[in-house]
Design an enzyme around this catalytic site. Structure first.
Site, PDB file in Angstrom:
ATOM      1  N   ARG A   1       0.793  -1.576  -0.051  1.00 39.55           N
ATOM      2  CA  ARG A   1       0.187  -0.076  -0.238  1.00 39.55           C
ATOM      3  C   ARG A   1       1.186   1.102   0.223  1.00 39.55           C
ATOM      4  O   ARG A   1       1.677   1.730   0.338  1.00 39.55           O
ATOM      5  CB  ARG A   1      -0.731  -0.104   1.379  1.00 39.55           C
ATOM      6  CG  ARG A   1      -1.531  -1.797   0.947  1.00 39.55           C
ATOM      7  CD  ARG A   1      -2.346  -0.826   1.984  1.00 39.55           C
ATOM      8  NE  ARG A   1      -3.704  -2.407   2.432  1.00 39.55           N
ATOM      9  CZ  ARG A   1      -4.873  -2.162   2.235  1.00 39.55           C
ATOM     10  NH1 ARG A   1      -5.785  -0.935   1.909  1.00 39.55           N
ATOM     11  NH2 ARG A   1      -5.063  -3.921   1.454  1.00 39.55           N
TER      12      ARG A   1
ATOM     13  N   SER B   1     -19.214  -0.957   0.712  1.00 42.29           N
ATOM     14  CA  SER B   1     -18.177  -0.355   0.032  1.00 42.29           C
ATOM     15  C   SER B   1     -17.414   0.137  -0.914  1.00 42.29           C
ATOM     16  O   SER B   1     -16.968   0.972  -1.909  1.00 42.29           O
ATOM     17  CB  SER B   1     -17.285   0.787   0.869  1.00 42.29           C
ATOM     18  OG  SER B   1     -16.551  -0.361   1.946  1.00 42.29           O
TER      19      SER B   1
ATOM     20  N   THR C   1      -7.929  -5.962  -0.582  1.00 38.37           N
ATOM     21  CA  THR C   1      -9.118  -5.104  -0.250  1.00 38.37           C
ATOM     22  C   THR C   1     -10.562  -6.058  -1.015  1.00 38.37           C
ATOM     23  O   THR C   1     -11.415  -5.681  -0.450  1.00 38.37           O
ATOM     24  CB  THR C   1      -9.264  -3.594   0.239  1.00 38.37           C
ATOM     25  OG1 THR C   1      -8.122  -3.727   0.435  1.00 38.37           O
ATOM     26  CG2 THR C   1     -10.605  -3.137  -0.174  1.00 38.37           C
TER      27      THR C   1
ATOM     28  N   LYS D   1     -17.750   9.008   8.490  1.00 37.15           N
ATOM     29  CA  LYS D   1     -17.686   8.941   6.841  1.00 37.15           C
ATOM     30  C   LYS D   1     -19.035  10.872   6.533  1.00 37.15           C
ATOM     31  O   LYS D   1     -18.255  11.595   6.639  1.00 37.15           O
ATOM     32  CB  LYS D   1     -18.143   8.040   6.118  1.00 37.15           C
ATOM     33  CG  LYS D   1     -16.853   6.527   6.282  1.00 37.15           C
ATOM     34  CD  LYS D   1     -17.242   5.890   6.238  1.00 37.15           C
ATOM     35  CE  LYS D   1     -16.040   4.592   5.811  1.00 37.15           C
ATOM     36  NZ  LYS D   1     -15.268   4.721   6.693  1.00 37.15           N
TER      37      LYS D   1
ATOM     38  N   THR E   1     -20.460   4.956  11.631  1.00 39.76           N
ATOM     39  CA  THR E   1     -19.726   5.830  12.076  1.00 39.76           C
ATOM     40  C   THR E   1     -19.844   7.143  12.120  1.00 39.76           C
ATOM     41  O   THR E   1     -20.816   7.898  11.583  1.00 39.76           O
ATOM     42  CB  THR E   1     -18.738   5.331  10.986  1.00 39.76           C
ATOM     43  OG1 THR E   1     -17.088   6.003  11.109  1.00 39.76           O
ATOM     44  CG2 THR E   1     -19.174   5.851   9.484  1.00 39.76           C
TER      45      THR E   1
ATOM     46  N   THR F   1     -10.048   1.860  26.510  1.00 42.27           N
ATOM     47  CA  THR F   1      -9.338   2.920  25.565  1.00 42.27           C
ATOM     48  C   THR F   1     -10.567   4.110  26.512  1.00 42.27           C
ATOM     49  O   THR F   1     -11.108   4.249  27.120  1.00 42.27           O
ATOM     50  CB  THR F   1      -9.719   2.806  24.557  1.00 42.27           C
ATOM     51  OG1 THR F   1      -9.183   3.225  23.752  1.00 42.27           O
ATOM     52  CG2 THR F   1     -11.094   2.536  24.657  1.00 42.27           C
ATOM     53  N   THR F   2      -9.319   5.286  25.994  1.00 41.67           N
ATOM     54  CA  THR F   2      -9.669   6.504  26.521  1.00 41.67           C
ATOM     55  C   THR F   2     -10.717   6.838  25.432  1.00 41.67           C
ATOM     56  O   THR F   2     -10.858   6.733  24.313  1.00 41.67           O
ATOM     57  CB  THR F   2      -8.731   7.612  26.011  1.00 41.67           C
ATOM     58  OG1 THR F   2      -7.339   7.168  26.582  1.00 41.67           O
ATOM     59  CG2 THR F   2      -8.885   8.708  26.359  1.00 41.67           C
TER      60      THR F   2
ATOM     61  N   HIS G   1     -21.499   2.959   6.078  1.00 43.67           N
ATOM     62  CA  HIS G   1     -21.496   3.742   4.517  1.00 43.67           C
ATOM     63  C   HIS G   1     -22.878   4.745   3.947  1.00 43.67           C
ATOM     64  O   HIS G   1     -23.437   4.675   3.023  1.00 43.67           O
ATOM     65  CB  HIS G   1     -20.832   2.954   3.420  1.00 43.67           C
ATOM     66  CG  HIS G   1     -19.164   2.314   3.572  1.00 43.67           C
ATOM     67  ND1 HIS G   1     -18.641   3.761   2.727  1.00 43.67           N
ATOM     68  CD2 HIS G   1     -18.365   1.631   4.106  1.00 43.67           C
ATOM     69  CE1 HIS G   1     -17.185   3.249   3.145  1.00 43.67           C
ATOM     70  NE2 HIS G   1     -17.237   1.756   3.463  1.00 43.67           N
TER      71      HIS G   1
ATOM     72  N   SER H   1     -21.921 -15.090   8.329  1.00 46.00           N
ATOM     73  CA  SER H   1     -21.620 -13.831   7.959  1.00 46.00           C
ATOM     74  C   SER H   1     -21.734 -13.564   6.930  1.00 46.00           C
ATOM     75  O   SER H   1     -21.003 -14.875   5.453  1.00 46.00           O
ATOM     76  CB  SER H   1     -20.120 -14.085   8.450  1.00 46.00           C
ATOM     77  OG  SER H   1     -19.469 -12.603   7.750  1.00 46.00           O
TER      78      SER H   1
END
Length: 676
Positions: free
Chosen positions: A170, A335, A526, A411, A408, A440-441, A363, A283
């Site tokens: 990448r 996506s 991907t 996006k 999310t 986690t913070t 998305h 799934s």
């Protein structure tokens, strides 16, 4: 010495004999060494042994000496006479004693040679290892912690080379998006500007004025960091208010915010699968990596069903008792291909076979539905539109039937973070058990405030979604007119099929270097090999001139690089729905009525021209501001602490420093930017 009738008694004492098959040993015993004919291959191998090598050398020497010690005896003369051997003859093989002595001498000589060769090979190997060790130590010496140990740097080098070899390495371009010039960015060189055509800030909310104003106000009053995890000093009113807003968006009882939706998916799926007894995941084969990882981390049984194939899903569900805990995990908008999951039909199967549904709307949130709650809301568009901003569920609607929704903030809402929404007890279970949430913070107040303002604005204003979808239609149509192969789909995703990893990278580079257009190449893993593509995301911020330029630029790129067009794919049987013999009829999720194309012309979305300001809805700004009155006070009231620095976006005055600023002014024209 060479003919061993039985080797079993030696196998426990000799590691080599112990690990070598009997058939191999028999072959070695009965075949001569190609280098030393008087020795068997097993004997030659034995010279490499520190024990047997020395023993063989000693024994062969004793044999030679034994024959030589009787060479002058009177008995030998008598033996020669009895056997008719002429001692003056050159054919000493006629002499039993002499021939054996000669054979022993030859064996001793070749054993010695074999031993020397073995020693030389060992010495060379040792020298090579020493050199390698020195090189490794020289490398490791740069890192004193690992000096003399495993060569970690070499391991990294080899792993990276694998990525280069299979063309999956990448490359990251440096893209710095400019708030006043969306969707324009500059590269590492601040003077080099490019148009961005692949960002996930679908609606340009990353630079919406009320979002920026809210963030500035929050930063001034509450600072930057959250201060800790949610259970240790990091559980602020900001987080609770955002979760309440997200629950209302999806008309669910509760919601929970995470640092990203990757973390939300991973934490939720891993926790559910590990807690539900005998849980089985179903799934979709095209699910996102975060869902795959979450299911894997759960340790639960996983059944993969073909992408969007309801018959395959049902066949697999039938195999399990109805009382077995089952979770169907899938997405609304995929996506990389732009396909949309059959949400309603999956809900039907879930109810029939006793499963719960886990829907990833990453998305889709912000982009579908009259309030931007996603595809599940969009499927009952008129019902949700009529219900307005009520947080109450609408029984029987698709969104109400979904058990778990994930989304999310990074996006369409232009921020960062992820979340889940569902029943109150489900949310409390994840809050109480998921390590990805607990340890986690929490997100900084300024980030949470920006995300919250963005959601409220988009819940109130439908225009950005409509204009985006109109622009998507235009680009897809123009690509089709030029034979540019677009993977068919009903969503806003525009995947242009390239079909080759090298060409995909070349196309991305060519567009950037020649046309100042940035769109990222999408390669394996991907997407599947042979399905490499450029994935375009079209926004309401792109102008008519930019749409024209990108279509012409892609057309030029295909011609210059010789990339296959639609007709070329048709000639070879097609791929990914491109070039198929039977043309698939794709109906966009947004219909003409929902886009206001069937009513008065002035209501229809219109792509703005270069120089025209982006529209910002004053009512949506007012509603968004009101959400923060309790924590920040009315937007028009500010403490004056220092002289202000202001940035103007076509008449919009925004706070960009510490304090003493005027409130956001929204003139009647409500422009955002006059720069394209």
């Amino acid at each position: 010495m060479d003919k061993l009738s039985s080797l079993s008694k030696f196998t426990t004492a000799c590691p080599y004999l112990g690990r070598t098959k009997a058939s191999s040993l028999r072959t070695l015993c009965t075949s001569a060494s190609p280098r030393f004919p008087s020795l068997t291959r097993l004997t030659e191998k034995a010279t490499e042994c520190p024990v047997m090598g020395a023993a063989l050398a000693k024994r062969s020497g004793q044999m030679v000496q034994g024959f030589a010690s009787v060479a002058g005896n009177v008995d030998v003369v008598q033996i020669h006479k009895d056997k008719g051997v002429d001692v003056g003859s050159d054919n000493i093989e006629k002499c039993p004693h002499a021939s054996k002595a000669l054979a022993a001498a030859r064996m001793a000589e070749e054993l010695g040679a074999a031993k020397k060769r073995s020693d030389a090979l060992k010495a060379a190997k040792a020298a090579h290892q020493a050199a390698a060790s020195q090189a490794a130590q020289a490398t490791a010496s740069k890192c004193p912690v690992h000096a003399g140990g495993f060569d970690y740097e070499q391991f990294y080098t080899e792993e990276l080379q694998k990525k280069h070899d299979d063309k999956s390495y990448r490359y990251f371009n440096t893209i710095n998006r400019l708030a006043t010039k969306f969707p324009v960015a500059h590269t590492a060189d601040t003077k080099t500007e490019v148009e961005v055509w692949c960002a996930n800030d679908y609606l340009g909310m990353g630079n919406n004025p009320v979002v920026l104003e809210t963030m500035h106000r929050t930063l001034d009053k509450y600072g930057h960091g959250a201060g800790g995890t949610r259970n240790i000093a990091g559980n602020g009113s900001w987080h609770l208010n955002l979760e309440k807003e997200l629950a209302a968006l999806h008309r669910k009882p509760a919601a929970l915010v995470f640092s990203s939706c990757y973390v939300a998916n991973d934490a939720t799926l891993s926790t559910l699968g590990s807690k539900l007894p005998g849980c089985v995941y179903f799934s979709d084969s095209s699910n996102h990596a975060s869902m795959i990882q979450g299911i894997r981390h759960s340790g639960a049984k996983k059944v993969i069903w073909k992408h969007n194939d309801l018959q395959d899903l049902e066949n697999k569900l039938k195999e399990w008792p109805k009382d077995t805990p089952k979770i169907i995990a899938f997405e609304s908008v995929y996506s990389m291909c732009g396909s949309v999951g059959p949400i309603k039909e999956i809900c039907d199967l879930a109810e029939k076979y006793g499963a719960i549904t886990f829907l990833d709307e990453v998305h889709a949130v912000g982009l579908y539905g009259p309030r931007g709650a996603g595809v599940a809301e969009h499927l009952d568009y008129e019902a949700h539109k009529a219900a307005g901003q009520s947080p109450e569920p609408i029984p029987g609607t698709v969104m109400d039937r979904i058990d778990i929704i994930t989304g999310t903030l990074g996006k369409a809402y232009g921020a960062v973070g992820g979340y889940i929404a569902g029943s109150a007890k489900f949310i409390d279970t994840i809050r109480s058990y998921a390590p990805g949430f607990i340890f986690t913070t929490s997100l900084p107040p300024v980030t949470v405030a920006g995300a919250h303002a963005s959601i409220v604005y988009q819940k109130t204003y439908n225009g950005d979604r409509q204009l985006m979808q109109w622009n998507v239609r235009e680009v897809k149509k123009r690509f089709a007119d030029r034979g540019i192969p677009v993977v068919p789909g009903p969503s806003h995703i525009v995947p242009v099929l390239i079909g080759d990893a090298v060409q995909a990278r070349q196309a991305s580079d060519y567009l950037l270097q020649t046309h100042s257009i940035y769109v990222q190449a999408i390669n394996f893993p991907t997407v599947a090999r042979g399905e490499e593509r450029l994935r375009f995301t079209i926004t309401p911020g792109h102008t008519a001139e930019q749409l024209e330029r990108v279509v012409a630029a892609v057309d030029d790129t295909f011609t210059t690089l010789g990339i296959k067009r639609e007709a070329d794919w048709t000639a070879i049987g097609g791929r990914c729905g491109v070039g198929s013999d039977v043309k698939e009829t794709v109906t966009p999720i947004w219909n003409d009525k929902q886009l206001d194309l069937t009513g008065p012309a002035e209501l229809a979305p219109k792509t703005r021209r270069a120089g025209e300001p982006r529209k910002v809805d004053s009512h949506a700004i007012s509603v968004a501001r009101q959400q923060f009155d309790d924590l920040l006070g009315p937007a028009g009231v500010r403490d004056v602490l220092a002289p202000a620095r202001t940035a103007s976006i076509s008449g919009l005055r925004m706070r960009t420093g510490t304090a003493g600023r005027r409130p956001l002014e929204v003139p009647a024209a409500v422009p955002l930017s006059a720069t394209a």
